[in-house]
Scaffold this active site. Structure first.
Site, mmCIF file in Angstrom:
data_model
loop_
_atom_site.group_PDB
_atom_site.id
_atom_site.type_symbol
_atom_site.label_atom_id
_atom_site.label_comp_id
_atom_site.label_asym_id
_atom_site.label_seq_id
_atom_site.Cartn_x
_atom_site.Cartn_y
_atom_site.Cartn_z
ATOM 1 N N TYR A 203 3.922 98.875 -8.598
ATOM 2 C CA TYR A 203 4.982 99.250 -9.535
ATOM 3 C C TYR A 203 5.321 98.121 -10.495
ATOM 4 C CZ TYR A 203 5.861 103.788 -7.532
ATOM 5 O OH TYR A 203 5.725 105.087 -7.152
ATOM 6 N N ASP B 2 -11.115 102.516 22.213
ATOM 7 C CA ASP B 2 -11.861 103.745 22.512
ATOM 8 C C ASP B 2 -13.350 103.440 22.618
ATOM 9 O OD1 ASP B 2 -9.526 105.127 22.418
ATOM 10 O OD2 ASP B 2 -9.838 105.960 20.415
#
Lengths: 379, 735
Positions: free
Chosen positions: A110, A259
């Site tokens: 921004y 995992d």
């Protein structure tokens, strides 16, 4: 243990650091102006952040950035806009440093965003991704870290355990963080975070928040005297840097519970050796001593898991696994090679949560303690 | 083609008016005879008992004798009355168009042959204006008036009252009509559907009175029955001047423009509808290929209710100038071309005027003899018989070869005689069949000069361009006329032109407009050789998108004209050109020439755009850069900006100066190419149409923006048609 540095000297070093960064930015801008006046090619050299410019330093066990640089030119139709964006962000960073403030990546987007003068509606940046890339470019071309540019990423990652730290002057006892834990900030450098009292003997890093909650609820860190962290998948730089400091400064071993799939494997690789896109930060972020305790491909049989936990490998998974096998830092690592090949042989992947099928607390009471005791892990 | 060729054989007796009762011939078509005997409407009552009854009572089979009783001659008129679809009268809408087309073709042919600049007036009157709105068709009176040479009284009956009567069939000469069917068939269709005779006014001599004749064709005899025959001063017919405000105008049908000429009126059942395949489109296309003709068209006041489309090619050309309003400002055309781009079609007071674009009549064409190569054995035998008969059995082979063929010199004639081993004074009638066949073979094998080409009159590059310019508002026009070529021993010539961009719809497939001997071909597009040539041309090479095996997509009109002494149509209704390899090849070559020019133009346009883009990109960003550097180092922004701008311009100029493969700089090359196009006879560029918003989405400030005055003219056009699904409906009905 944390280095004992007085507040004043820290401030001094910060001032010095900012001065250096400012000098680099000014040099860059001055170079552009000089080239313009002298009629030379107007360009900024930006080290390339690609696989081809990533060098595997097997001796140090980390990935490093090569010397290849791309020249970003103003008078090139395809680069003109990026050139403008780079200079624009350079200006914004100078402003930040002078104001002694920091902005998030989104904030920077921004900050630089406006309609280009003389056009109908062309914006300086079309989206945040464009801005983020330019900031990474600036990091590497200036040779400055993100925090040195006064930019931070959003918080992602949690910590709890037998450790007391000082964050921006506030003492935080990580034993008393309730169920939420301490949110690891993006900037964890010494001048922000100091380790005050480290009782823990090791760090257990898990892949995501859900698993971390399981361990926290079972007071795993209390029972086993450790620190418990989590990085919401691929851990952000803040978490990685914090772990690196715990490993380096507090001499704590780092164990990872991820995992059993190519993504889990790669997360471990990033934590241990560094990543391709941030290879220039490897020295600061990579933890060559990190250990992978699971989930392992053999666990399906070893823990006698039910068929239900199997998730078939997709084509993308298989492709990714083979890609990983090709990375030099995996090729050299025989046990890892076997591990990935085992998974490919299985034809399925498993999440840490699959252990819940055995028992709710199987992972905290049985799985991890056993593995640690048996020193059953992958380097 | 074969059908067309068989007519001379089949109907020769009729034309020669020597009705032989040839049993042999008519027996070939017993079905026709029997079919005629059937009642027109089914009579269920008279149907014999159902199946079981039939089996019990065996049918009496026909015998050779009983069949012979039914075998008889068929009049050509009867044949075509029954098979009127072969002539283009399959449905009411097409019938109306075909009638107009046949009359217009004849008028233009007559004018050109007499060396008169054609003035044509086409009037379609609605004779049932108060019919219910649901009526699919109506009764119309089609009138076509021309200023041609007129027709002498004794020939009127034959020309309008008989099928297959005409001047154009037996000769090898380029003309619009070639079969002698057209106008009499239209009259026959009118007679069949309304029972009304044709009304003909003709004044062959400006100093004498005109004839007023009404005649109906007797289809049994293929002869005219005249019901009215008088001399009159009423030419052009004054009645037409009372139809509407527009026709009351001084300039409409003024007798000064029509000192001689012919007017034909036919009443028929038809359907007037605008859009594709309409009379409006046909006349528009005629005007494009015949810029030397002036055509005024008075359409019926009422159009079939559900279809109101504007002129299909150029809605923009429709213009309703107010009283006293200045004429449309001229477009900026390459001025040295001397092509008048200010002429455009005007519609006012219920009348459409296709103005004359040039005062040059097409060159007169010569009649030629057949070329030995491409003749067929049967035809050769027939020609020999005719020659023998004409010379009362005395013609020599040498003379025959010299007189009846083109490109056979005396030496060649002797060679041919020698080749088949006969003396050059051998009588044609004495040749053995084997010798004739040997002669035929030799003829095919001998290399001869191609047929003379003064029998062909191309529209010409200049006229095609001026025709397209006044009919189509595009930005780029290119045209090409090929050298004559030969198919089956007949000379032909192909021309092509394209119009690109401007106000043409950008997302549609290109429009192909086809002509044969200057006559627009409206139907059966995909069966036509020209359409196939279009699809086979690789337009991708010229920067156009083209789906595989199809015609290209883009704001493009492709015009193809084939001129020949005998155009091989696929049917008698003359809707499509037969697909001869030689013809298709010539068409493709012509298209490629036009395509290359278009490609050059488009490339130039893209290059110009890229160049300005580059300048744009740099200049857009350096302001930001100067500001940012200023905020970092305090360098004066204005000074840095100026310096960067200077650099940017220098770089752009350098990029422009990069050499191409021929050692020319980009700028030079673009200039060369532009000059090349500008200097090209076959190209017209209308620069102020080049950046119509419809064409390029964002109007670039650097591209030549249309001056307001011209912009206004463009905007005078009526809003585009609203409903998009109509064309498909039309197609269904038409094909």
């Amino acid at each position: 243990m944390a280095k004992r540095t007085s507040t004043s000297s820290r401030k001094k070093s910060v001032k010095q650091r900012d001065k250096t960064t400012l000098g680099k930015i000014t040099d860059l801008a001055q170079g552009v102006a000089t080239s313009a006046y002298k009629g030379r090619d107007i360009s900024i050299a930006i080290p390339t952040r690609t696989r081809s410019n990533t060098v595997w330093n097997s001796k140090r066990g980390i990935l490093q950035m090569g010397d290849a640089k791309a020249s970003r030119e103003l008078f090139n139709l395809n680069q003109a806009k990026q050139f403008m964006q780079t200079v624009l962000h350079g200006g914004s960073i100078k402003e930040l440093i002078e104001a002694q403030k920091t902005l998030s990546l989104r904030g920077m987007f921004y900050k630089g965003l406006h309609t280009i003068a003389g056009t109908n509606s062309e914006k300086t940046f079309t989206d945040q991704d464009e801005s983020d890339t330019i900031l990474e470019d600036l990091e590497v071309s200036l040779g400055s870290l993100r925090e040195e540019l006064h930019i931070f990423a959003k918080k992602a990652g949690t910590m709890v355990g037998n450790i007391t730290i000082v964050d921006n002057g506030d003492e935080i006892d990580c034993r008393r963080m309730g169920s939420g834990g301490y949110a690891v900030p993006s900037i964890v450098e010494e001048d922000v975070i100091q380790f005050k009292k480290v009782d823990a003997k090791f760090v257990l890093h898990v892949e995501k928040g859900t698993v971390w909650s399981r361990f926290n609820e079972d007071r795993f860190w209390e029972k086993h005297n450790c620190i418990l962290t989590e990085g919401a998948g691929q851990p952000p730089r803040g978490v990685r840097r914090l772990l690196k400091r715990l490993w380096e400064e507090a001499n704590l071993p780092i164990y990872c519970l991820l995992d059993c799939d190519p993504w889990g494997h790669y997360i471990f690789s990033v934590m241990k050796q560094g990543s391709i896109s941030l290879a220039f930060e490897s020295e600061r972020l990579a933890i060559p001593g990190a250990k992978f305790i699971g989930i392992r491909a053999k666990d399906y049989e070893e823990c006698e898991l039910s068929d239900d936990v199997q998730i078939a490998l997709t084509e993308t998974d298989i492709k990714r696994a083979n890609e990983i096998l090709e990375y030099p830092w995996f090729i050299e690592n025989k046990p890892w090679k076997k591990e990935i090949e085992h998974m490919l042989r299985n034809g399925f992947k498993m999440e840490v949560e699959s252990l819940i099928t055995k028992d709710i607390s199987y992972v905290t009471e049985e799985y991890v303690p056993t593995r640690l005791k048996k020193k059953d892990w992958l380097d | 083609m074969t059908a067309t060729l068989s007519f001379p054989d089949l109907f020769e007796p009729m034309i020669a008016a020597k009705p032989r009762k040839s049993q042999q011939r008519s027996s070939k078509q017993p079905k026709g005879g029997r079919a005629r005997a059937e009642p027109a409407t089914p009579e269920p009552e008279s149907v014999p008992a159902p199946a079981p009854a039939r089996s019990s009572k065996p049918r009496v089979r026909a015998t050779a004798e009983s069949m012979a009783a039914q075998q008889r001659d068929i009049s050509v008129s009867e044949f075509f009355a029954k098979n009127r679809h072969l002539l283009g009268f399959d449905n009411p809408r097409k019938a109306l168009l075909t009638s107009v087309k046949e009359a217009v073709d004849n008028s233009l042919d007559a004018c050109e042959e007499a060396g008169i600049l054609p003035n044509l007036t086409v009037v379609i009157e609605d004779l049932q204006p108060d019919r219910p709105s649901t009526a699919k068709q109506s009764r119309y009176r089609v009138t076509v008036v021309d200023n041609g040479p007129g027709i002498v009284r004794r020939q009127v009956d034959n020309i309008f009252g008989r099928l297959l009567y005409g001047s154009k069939f037996h000769r090898l000469k380029m003309s619009r009509g070639q079969q002698g069917i057209g106008i009499s068939a239209a009259g026959m269709y009118g007679l069949i559907t309304t029972g009304k005779p044709m009304v003909i006014h003709t004044r062959p001599d400006a100093k004498k009175r005109a004839h007023h004749i009404e005649l109906a064709m007797n289809t049994k005899t293929n002869r005219a029955e005249v019901t009215e025959d008088q001399e009159t001063d009423d030419f052009p017919p004054q009645r037409l001047k009372t139809l509407s405000a527009g026709t009351r105008d001084e300039a409409f049908l003024n007798s000064g423009d029509y000192t001689t000429g012919t007017s034909v009126s036919i009443e028929l059942e038809g359907r007037y509808q605008k859009g594709r395949g309409s009379v409006d489109e046909f006349l528009e296309l005629v005007a494009i290929a015949n810029p030397h003709a002036q055509i005024m068209f008075v359409p019926p006041t009422r159009v079939a209710a559900e279809d109101q489309e504007d002129l299909p090619l150029t809605d923009a050309a429709k213009d309703t100038p107010d009283e006293g309003k200045a004429p449309p400002a001229p477009d900026i055309v390459a001025k040295d071309k001397k092509i008048d781009a200010t002429v455009s079609n005007i519609e006012k007071d219920g009348m459409i005027v296709f103005a004359r674009g040039t005062d040059q009549l097409p060159p007169e064409t010569q009649e030629i003899q057949p070329h030995p190569r491409g003749i067929e054995l049967g035809l050769l035998i027939q020609m020999m018989k005719d020659f023998e008969a004409a010379n009362k059995g005395g013609g020599t082979l040498y003379n025959f070869l010299q007189e009846k063929f083109c490109r056979v010199s005396s030496a060649r004639a002797s060679d041919f005689c020698k080749a088949i081993g006969v003396h050059s004074r051998t009588k044609v009638g004495d040749l053995e069949p084997a010798q004739i066949e040997a002669l035929f073979k030799t003829m095919q094998e001998t290399r001869l000069a191609p047929p003379p080409t003064d029998c062909l009159a191309p529209i010409g590059v200049r006229s095609m361009l001026s025709g397209l310019l006044k009919g189509v508002r595009a930005e780029f026009y290119a045209a090409e006329t090929r050298e004559p070529a030969i198919y089956r021993g007949r000379p032909f010539l192909v021309e092509a032109a394209i119009a690109y961009g401007g106000e043409l719809p950008a997302d549609d497939t290109a429009r192909v407009i086809r002509y044969a001997n200057r006559v627009p071909l409206i139907f059966q597009q995909s069966a036509c050789s020209s359409f196939k040539a279009c699809a086979e041309t690789s337009w991708k090479n010229y920067n156009l998108t083209q789906p595989r095996g199809s015609i290209p997509i883009g704001p493009l009109i492709i015009m193809i004209h084939m001129a020949s002494v005998w155009v091989p149509f696929t049917s008698e209704s003359k809707e499509a050109i037969a697909d001869y390899d030689e013809i298709r090849k010539e068409m493709k070559l012509a298209l490629m020439v036009c395509g290359r020019k278009l490609g050059t133009y488009l490339r130039k346009r893209t290059a110009m755009k890229r160049q300005s883009d580059r300048r744009d990109v740099f200049e857009r960003y350096i302001g930001e850069i100067a500001k940012a550097i200023n905020s970092i180092t305090g360098e004066p922004a204005k000074k840095l900006y100026d310096q960067l701008l200077k650099e940017a311009r220098k770089r752009t100029a350098m990029a422009d100066a990069q050499l191409d493969e021929e050692g020319r700089t980009m700028k030079k090359r673009m200039k060369d190419e532009a000059d090349e196009l500008r200097g090209d006879e076959g190209v017209v560029m209308v620069e102020n149409r080049a950046s119509q918003p419809a064409q390029e989405s964002p109007a670039k400030k650097d591209a030549a923006s249309p001056p307001t005055a011209n912009g206004d003219v463009v905007k005078l056009s009526k809003p585009k048609r609203k409903s998009k699904k109509k064309p498909s409906k039309n197609d269904q009905e038409l094909f």
